[in-house]
Design a protein around this motif. Sequence first.
Motif, PDB file in Angstrom:
ATOM      1  N   GLU A  13      43.475  43.097  36.064  1.00  0.00           N
ATOM      2  CA  GLU A  13      43.926  42.653  37.383  1.00  0.00           C
ATOM      3  C   GLU A  13      42.829  41.904  38.135  1.00  0.00           C
ATOM      4  OE1 GLU A  13      45.993  45.251  40.597  1.00  0.00           O
ATOM      5  OE2 GLU A  13      46.763  45.884  38.640  1.00  0.00           O
ATOM      6  N   GLN A  14      41.614  42.420  38.011  1.00  0.00           N
ATOM      7  CA  GLN A  14      40.487  41.766  38.692  1.00  0.00           C
ATOM      8  C   GLN A  14      39.764  40.805  37.760  1.00  0.00           C
ATOM      9  OE1 GLN A  14      41.115  45.005  38.677  1.00  0.00           O
ATOM     10  NE2 GLN A  14      41.248  45.693  40.790  1.00  0.00           N
ATOM     11  N   SER A  15      40.271  40.689  36.523  1.00  0.00           N
ATOM     12  CA  SER A  15      39.593  39.971  35.436  1.00  0.00           C
ATOM     13  C   SER A  15      38.087  40.252  35.493  1.00  0.00           C
ATOM     14  CB  SER A  15      39.909  38.476  35.452  1.00  0.00           C
ATOM     15  OG  SER A  15      39.471  37.886  36.635  1.00  0.00           O
ATOM     16  N   LEU A  16      37.778  41.546  35.462  1.00  0.00           N
ATOM     17  CA  LEU A  16      36.382  41.977  35.536  1.00  0.00           C
ATOM     18  C   LEU A  16      36.036  42.748  34.265  1.00  0.00           C
ATOM     19  CD1 LEU A  16      34.687  43.594  38.570  1.00  0.00           C
ATOM     20  CD2 LEU A  16      34.809  44.915  36.465  1.00  0.00           C
TER      21      LEU A  16
END
Lengths: 239, 246
Positions: A13-16
């Motif tokens: 979701e946070q592309s983290l």
Amino acid sequence: MLTIKNLQKTFEEQSLMAIKEISFTVHDNEIVMIIGPSGCGKSTLLNIISNNDEDYSGTVQFDKDRIGYVFQEDRLLPWKTVEQNVRIVNLEGDKDNVDKILNDVDILPFKDYLPKNLSGGMRQRCSIARALYYGSDLLLLDEPFKSLDHLLRNEMLKLVAKINRDTNISILYVTHDIDEALLLADRILVLSKRPSVIVDDFRILENPMERDLEDTKFIELKKRIIQTLEEKKENAIYQ
Amino acid sequence: MTKKYNVISFLIVMTIWWIGSKVFPPLVVPSIGMVGDSMIKILSSPKLRFQILLTLERLLLALLIGNAVGFIIGYFSGINETFRKLIKPIISILQVTPPVAILIIAIMWFGFNGKPAIAIAFLAILPTIIISVQEGILNIDHKLIQMGKTFKLSKESILKNIIIPSIAPHITSGWKISLGTACKTVVMGEVLTTTTGIGGNISEARLNLEPEGVIAWTIITIILFYLIDLLVKMLLRKGGEMDADN
Ligand SMILES: Nc1ncnc2c1ncn2[C@@H]1O[C@H](COP(=O)(O)OP(=O)(O)OP(=O)(O)O)[C@@H](O)[C@H]1O
Ligand SMILES: [Mg+2]
């Protein structure tokens, strides 16, 4: 007993990316300690191992039955007393054993207290008692003694060492405290900043809690860990 | 301690009432004695006692349907975000609609009997129950459920020891509010749509210019509220005790 291969974790979701690549094995009765900078993915790693997070790539293999987890926060049930919080994870267990364990972690006189009436360190010890009473094969500890004073912390470290000596429990222990790791660990893994990889990995052969940190060997090891953490900090990819 | 304050506040109200009845004529503020007589008359007459039961029945019906429907809707709006967003405006509309407007529509549907009173009480408590159940579910600490799963607690144990205790405080506070609302609206509905029940008798007393009767019936309504609340609390405590020994 626990084998982790090519573990990678991205919060989509946070592309983290939290964990880039981690592989290691924890053997029976071993104390493995993980040191790493804040936010590098240590709690994320423990959540994956304990099946609380199934969204990762790579393999995690655990060939025993029970994983006891001392979460970074205590996660006690606010409406249950200390004793009830401990007992609830093992209702078939020996009731007398609850008292013994509460005594070991030094909160027996508070067994009828609700968590809100305990100090942070006491809640943390209650959470440890819970994991011990569960009858874990593998114990995951996420900075369990961070809010304890020096003396009590030493007592608790001795308790962990004793449990490890007297039983067959394996321990995977996350900490910020290098001394703690040097005193207790059979093996130390050092993680880089996020996205994390293992940047150092060594064993210590002397018996846990019987080591003299003033000894040149340990002074050198401590320097080495601090250096590794600092070096990798500069090379780390900031996102 | 709160008991002491209850007594004091009761005495204050009685004193103001007593002074009021000395200052104003009985048609405006009837004396305490007149109201007392009126209550004794009501409670000693089987026919009038039956009127209380009629209202009680309507009240319980409204509470039962309201709680059942409210629980179901509240549960789904707690677990499903889309559903929550969909019903949010409907709940808001329900909250600002004047009960009297609902009552008039209910009269057109059901006629002049007790049913409009039930309908309006039901609609009046519905938003409160939906919201309290929904908030209870939304406030469940996900991390505690994770803890339960990590330590392999059974589904029943997670429900009993984690989910229900998380929701319960929201539901009990919602319950108290909705019980009060239901008492008020049922009686109001009766006043306007029927000659039976507590409300029917209040409007009768008004027609006969008997303010002491109006007050007596009102006090009975308030007592009814406390009795139901007490009963439910006792039942809940019993349930809690049965759970306590794991
Ligand atoms: N549920 C989540 N959703 C998105 N990102 C997350 C989530 N949990 C953790 N992260 C991110 O993953 C990274 C690693 O977090 P983690 O909690 O594992 O760090 P940590 O090593 O335990 O740090 P600390 O030592 O401060 O406890 C952080 O950048 C954090 O922002
Ligand atoms: Mg952490």
